[in-house]
Design a protein around this motif. Sequence first.
Motif, short mmCIF file in Angstrom:
data_model
loop_
_atom_site.label_atom_id
_atom_site.label_comp_id
_atom_site.label_asym_id
_atom_site.label_seq_id
_atom_site.Cartn_x
_atom_site.Cartn_y
_atom_site.Cartn_z
N ARG A 80 91.92 40.64 81.89
CA ARG A 80 91.61 39.30 81.40
C ARG A 80 92.81 38.37 81.61
O ARG A 80 93.95 38.74 81.38
N GLN A 81 92.55 37.16 82.09
CA GLN A 81 93.61 36.18 82.24
C GLN A 81 93.94 35.57 80.88
O GLN A 81 93.06 35.03 80.21
N ILE A 82 95.20 35.67 80.48
CA ILE A 82 95.62 35.21 79.15
C ILE A 82 96.37 33.90 79.29
O ILE A 82 97.34 33.79 80.06
N ASN A 83 95.90 32.89 78.57
CA ASN A 83 96.55 31.59 78.57
C ASN A 83 98.01 31.74 78.16
O ASN A 83 98.34 32.44 77.21
N GLU A 84 98.91 31.04 78.89
CA GLU A 84 100.34 31.17 78.62
C GLU A 84 100.71 30.70 77.22
O GLU A 84 101.58 31.27 76.56
N HIS A 85 100.03 29.66 76.74
CA HIS A 85 100.28 29.18 75.38
C HIS A 85 99.93 30.25 74.35
O HIS A 85 100.68 30.48 73.39
N ILE A 86 98.82 30.95 74.59
CA ILE A 86 98.41 32.04 73.70
C ILE A 86 99.44 33.17 73.76
O ILE A 86 99.84 33.73 72.73
N ARG A 87 99.88 33.50 74.95
CA ARG A 87 100.86 34.57 75.11
C ARG A 87 102.16 34.23 74.38
O ARG A 87 102.78 35.09 73.74
N GLN A 88 102.59 32.97 74.47
CA GLN A 88 103.82 32.56 73.80
C GLN A 88 103.67 32.62 72.28
O GLN A 88 104.59 33.05 71.57
N ARG A 89 102.52 32.19 71.78
CA ARG A 89 102.28 32.28 70.33
C ARG A 89 102.28 33.73 69.87
O ARG A 89 102.81 34.05 68.80
N ALA A 90 101.68 34.60 70.67
CA ALA A 90 101.64 36.02 70.32
C ALA A 90 103.04 36.61 70.27
O ALA A 90 103.35 37.45 69.42
N ALA A 91 103.91 36.15 71.18
CA ALA A 91 105.29 36.66 71.22
C ALA A 91 106.08 36.27 69.98
O ALA A 91 107.10 36.89 69.66
N GLN A 92 105.63 35.23 69.28
CA GLN A 92 106.33 34.76 68.08
C GLN A 92 105.83 35.41 66.79
O GLN A 92 106.35 35.14 65.71
N LEU A 93 104.83 36.29 66.89
CA LEU A 93 104.31 36.95 65.70
C LEU A 93 105.36 37.87 65.10
O LEU A 93 106.20 38.44 65.81
N ALA A 94 105.31 38.03 63.80
CA ALA A 94 106.29 38.88 63.11
C ALA A 94 106.14 40.33 63.54
O ALA A 94 105.01 40.84 63.59
N PRO A 95 107.24 41.00 63.83
CA PRO A 95 107.14 42.42 64.18
C PRO A 95 106.81 43.24 62.94
O PRO A 95 107.09 42.85 61.81
N ALA A 96 106.21 44.40 63.17
CA ALA A 96 105.88 45.28 62.05
C ALA A 96 107.15 45.79 61.39
O ALA A 96 108.14 46.09 62.05
N ALA A 97 107.11 45.89 60.07
CA ALA A 97 108.25 46.42 59.33
C ALA A 97 108.13 47.95 59.23
O ALA A 97 107.03 48.51 59.29
#
Length: 234
Positions: free
Chosen positions: A10-27
């Motif tokens: 699936r082609q992932i929108n770059e804006h979506i990918r960037q937002r996903a990269a900013q999600l909090a990592p699991a503790a």
Amino acid sequence: MSLFTWLRPRQINEHIRQRAAQLAPAATLSEDSLRSQRWVVLDLETSGLNTQRDQVLSIGAVVIEDGAIDFSQQFERTLYQRDHKLTSSVLIHGLGPSAIAAGCDPAEALLDLMTFIGNSPVLAFHAPFDQRMLSRALKDHLGYRLQHPFFDVAELAPLLNPQITLREAGLDDWTACFGLEAIERHNASADAMVTAELALILFSQARRQHLDSPAQLDQHLQRWRRRKQQNHGF
């Protein structure tokens, strides 16, 4: 839909990918008390039980914090699925074509969910299924790798109640055992809520058994799994 289309990434929108990269990592799992841990209780309704091909149709989640369900922190989304085909599963979850057509964009819904989860561990009944379905959806729509720890309430219940033998061991059976009742079954939000109520009972039992941290509970659960495997000759 052709096989080639299904296999093509699936082609992932770059804006979506960037937002996903900013999600909090699991503790990592905490050594602090169960009561002090923020938990997210999750339930998914899906188009079927095939974790490789079926789709997430709706998501319900609620938060346990400070030893209680926080009714101010609830999550509910129905996901729009362009290629969704009506199957017999609609008789279970009740999500017909009109409900799916009016659903949210899956990428936005999944981003909202992971923001809601934050770095908290996740509870679910039959958690491996929800974990695999959510993991695949996150990878497909966000290019995101799910690493949050999941606890299976369907395992915690027999672990903490070895004296109870149930002919069936589904959510209905365990909730009935403790006098709980879901407002509506096979609705993601209602199932998440009754799972949270069951989890609070189990946490109380865990504390009485001197298992008063997520890390302790996880360690005890892993030992219990190993004993089960040995007893079954695996």
